[in-house]
Design an enzyme around this catalytic site. Structure first.
Site, PDB file in Angstrom:
ATOM      1  N   ASP A 160     -15.736 -37.280 -12.635  1.00 18.72           N
ATOM      2  CA  ASP A 160     -16.920 -36.840 -13.046  1.00 18.72           C
ATOM      3  C   ASP A 160     -17.919 -38.166 -12.884  1.00 18.72           C
ATOM      4  O   ASP A 160     -17.375 -39.344 -13.322  1.00 18.72           O
ATOM      5  CB  ASP A 160     -16.876 -36.224 -14.629  1.00 18.72           C
ATOM      6  CG  ASP A 160     -16.145 -36.595 -15.589  1.00 18.72           C
ATOM      7  OD1 ASP A 160     -15.911 -37.931 -15.252  1.00 18.72           O
ATOM      8  OD2 ASP A 160     -16.127 -36.105 -16.603  1.00 18.72           O
TER       9      ASP A 160
ATOM     10  N   HIS B 241     -13.573 -41.411 -14.254  1.00 19.35           N
ATOM     11  CA  HIS B 241     -14.632 -40.971 -15.059  1.00 19.35           C
ATOM     12  C   HIS B 241     -15.700 -42.295 -15.279  1.00 19.35           C
ATOM     13  O   HIS B 241     -15.650 -43.036 -15.747  1.00 19.35           O
ATOM     14  CB  HIS B 241     -14.218 -40.823 -16.473  1.00 19.35           C
ATOM     15  CG  HIS B 241     -13.226 -39.770 -16.671  1.00 19.35           C
ATOM     16  ND1 HIS B 241     -13.524 -38.423 -16.393  1.00 19.35           N
ATOM     17  CD2 HIS B 241     -11.881 -39.696 -17.180  1.00 19.35           C
ATOM     18  CE1 HIS B 241     -12.457 -37.626 -16.669  1.00 19.35           C
ATOM     19  NE2 HIS B 241     -11.384 -38.331 -17.024  1.00 19.35           N
TER      20      HIS B 241
ATOM     21  N   GLU C 265      -9.764 -36.736 -11.866  1.00 22.50           N
ATOM     22  CA  GLU C 265     -10.494 -36.407 -13.135  1.00 22.50           C
ATOM     23  C   GLU C 265     -12.053 -36.669 -12.866  1.00 22.50           C
ATOM     24  O   GLU C 265     -12.865 -36.974 -13.829  1.00 22.50           O
ATOM     25  CB  GLU C 265     -10.004 -36.675 -14.666  1.00 22.50           C
ATOM     26  CG  GLU C 265      -8.489 -36.407 -15.101  1.00 22.50           C
ATOM     27  CD  GLU C 265      -7.970 -37.007 -16.252  1.00 22.50           C
ATOM     28  OE1 GLU C 265      -8.944 -37.382 -17.001  1.00 22.50           O
ATOM     29  OE2 GLU C 265      -7.118 -37.166 -16.455  1.00 22.50           O
TER      30      GLU C 265
ATOM     31  N   ASN D  93      -0.940 -41.820 -14.173  1.00 24.34           N
ATOM     32  CA  ASN D  93      -2.385 -41.241 -14.071  1.00 24.34           C
ATOM     33  C   ASN D  93      -3.143 -42.346 -15.079  1.00 24.34           C
ATOM     34  O   ASN D  93      -2.588 -42.214 -16.308  1.00 24.34           O
ATOM     35  CB  ASN D  93      -2.642 -39.871 -14.434  1.00 24.34           C
ATOM     36  CG  ASN D  93      -3.809 -39.046 -14.203  1.00 24.34           C
ATOM     37  OD1 ASN D  93      -4.506 -39.419 -13.179  1.00 24.34           O
ATOM     38  ND2 ASN D  93      -4.455 -38.721 -15.314  1.00 24.34           N
TER      39      ASN D  93
ATOM     40  N   GLU E 275      -2.281 -42.879 -19.195  1.00 21.30           N
ATOM     41  CA  GLU E 275      -3.033 -43.831 -20.030  1.00 21.30           C
ATOM     42  C   GLU E 275      -2.064 -44.608 -20.751  1.00 21.30           C
ATOM     43  O   GLU E 275      -2.344 -45.029 -21.880  1.00 21.30           O
ATOM     44  CB  GLU E 275      -3.915 -43.097 -20.541  1.00 21.30           C
ATOM     45  CG  GLU E 275      -4.704 -42.275 -20.021  1.00 21.30           C
ATOM     46  CD  GLU E 275      -5.867 -41.427 -20.833  1.00 21.30           C
ATOM     47  OE1 GLU E 275      -5.852 -41.335 -22.089  1.00 21.30           O
ATOM     48  OE2 GLU E 275      -6.663 -40.597 -20.259  1.00 21.30           O
TER      49      GLU E 275
END
Ligand code: 9MR
Length: 441
Positions: A261, A230, A259, A193, A151
């Site tokens: 979701d 996400h 990750e 990432n 990030e």
């Protein structure tokens, strides 16, 4: 048409009729393996005593990411005092079950321990590099892919780096972290990432792309880009998602969905999960998908019921959509699913070694295999394990190995008073057994 699900036995001599090989897997990992991919999950150490939770992990997934336990605040709570207890609970569980481990994360502006959050300048740069080196060295040989930097780019339209104490140490902090990670663990894939990098036309996506392009051009060691993925109604799966993954892959890096979701429920959620899965399957260098938790109730945003299992551990519509999509994948090229039947001898006893190291095969998958080494002889010996390109040892257990600079040669002995250790090899289509030598230490 022939009966479904009959796979040709190894060495059986029969050639499978393509139409007959409609093998249908019943777990996410099994279905992902059809096309040589993995299917992973974020795991929280605090939930490992919940048998529903561990049961689903054991059954469905072949890769794990520690949700918080490998972060900077967890692993270096005081400067130069490293704690790996909780991370190790997750790593050891995974390796014992033959699963891969994604390392998350070595350098990040967030979840820094207090001492680091208060640091700036060259002291911080040194502390960050020390952290990367120490943690990556500790886990050397056990991590499939490291999120080296997490990030580092700003949201919005600027395309700029995110302001942070790490960024203020100089723009080259990211490449410095990657170089330190490569030196510490040459066998791990090194990823950048981030989130909100899914839509190809977004400034943040473009900015990360340019950084990776620049790293590749200048030889900065980067192997993969992680797309956190996400999603929710304000940030839906973009229609150009496949384009984004493909464009990054075209730079010569693997891409991984790290990750995943998606907030929502029912058919709408299921179809978005299907779309993400299809996008990964359509990109040959999209090597795997990780979901960010097991059940909705385990999620960092449980209110959005964003995962594949409900709070009771039942499979949701989204689960079935993902499984069905993975099962429909073209096996393509690779995977190589048929190991050779002839192999080098099982035992190598070099002259004067005073010890014998014996290799035995463990479990095999489309992309990797496990090997076990048993050693007999007088005390104080050491075993050298050599794998052949493109093989890579991605995990070990019951040993704390050291490595030569190529990353192909591991020097190891069983931990404690043991006489056996093991490892996982990504074979890249080469099923040759590793060669062993054993000598007095
Ligand atoms: O899921 C993690 C949650 O338990 C933590 O409280 C949170 C703290 O920052 O981090 C969550 O995981 C994040 C991941 O490490 C990086 N990408 C965003 C994830 C969700 O916030």
């Amino acid at each position: 048409m022939a009966a479904l699900g009959t796979m040709t036995a190894v060495g059986g001599g029969a050639v499978a009729d393509d139409a007959a090989v409609e093998a249908s897997a019943t777990t996410l990992a099994g279905a992902a393996n059809i096309s040589g991919r993995y299917f992973g999950v974020a795991v929280a150490a605090g939930r490992l005593s919940d048998s529903t939770y561990t049961g689903i992990i054991g059954r469905e997934f072949d890769s794990v990411t520690a949700e918080n336990e490998m972060k900077l605040d967890a692993t270096e709570p005081n400067q130069n005092q490293f704690t790996f207890t909780n991370a190790d609970r997750i790593v050891n569980l995974a390796l014992q079950q033959g699963k891969k481990v994604r390392g998350h994360t070595l350098a990040w502006h967030s979840q820094q321990p207090g001492w680091m959050a208060r640091m700036e300048g060259s002291a911080l740069r040194q502390a960050m590099l020390n952290h990367v080196t120490r943690v990556a060295t500790y886990y050397r040989g056990k991590i499939h892919s490291w999120d080296v930097v997490n990030e580092a780019f700003a949201d919005g339209s600027s395309g700029a780096r995110r302001d942070s104490n790490l960024q203020r140490t100089g723009n080259d902090w990211i490449e410095a972290a990657f170089r330190a990670a490569r030196a510490a663990d040459p066998g791990a894939k090194l990823c950048y990432n981030d989130y909100n990098t899914d839509n190809w036309s977004h400034a943040k996506t473009q900015a990360v792309y340019r950084m990776v392009q620049d790293f590749k051009a200048r030889g900065v060691p980067i192997d993969c880009v992680g797309f956190q993925a996400h999603f929710n109604s304000g940030n839906p799966v973009p229609s150009n998602y496949h384009t984004t993954l493909q464009n990054f892959a075209n730079l010569g890096v693997d891409v991984q969905i790290t990750e995943l979701d998606i907030e929502g429920s029912g058919t709408s959620q299921a179809e978005q999960y299907r779309g993400v899965t299809q996008a990964c399957l359509a990109v040959s260098r999209c090597t795997g998908i990780t979901v960010w938790g097991v059940r909705d109730t385990d999620s960092w945003r449980s209110y959005g019921t964003p995962l594949l299992f409900d709070g009771s551990g039942n499979k949701k519509a989204a689960y079935h959509a993902v499984l069905e999509t993975l099962n429909a994948a073209d096996p393509g090229n690779p995977p190589t699913t048929t190991p050779p039947t002839s192999n080098p001898p099982t035992t190598t006893t070099p002259p004067g070694g005073g010890c014998t190291a014996t290799y035995s095969e463990g479990q095999k998958w489309g992309d990797r295999f496990n090997g076990n080494v048993t050693v007999t002889g007088t005390d104080n010996w050491v075993v050298t394990v050599t794998v052949r390109y493109p093989q890579r040892i991605i995990a070990t257990w019951n040993t704390t190995p050291s490595w030569d600079s190529s990353g192909n040669v591991m020097t190891a002995r069983p931990n404690g008073n043991g006489n056996a250790f093991g490892f996982t090899v990504m074979h890249g289509g080469n099923w040759t057994w590793p060669s062993l030598t054993c000598r007095a230490a």
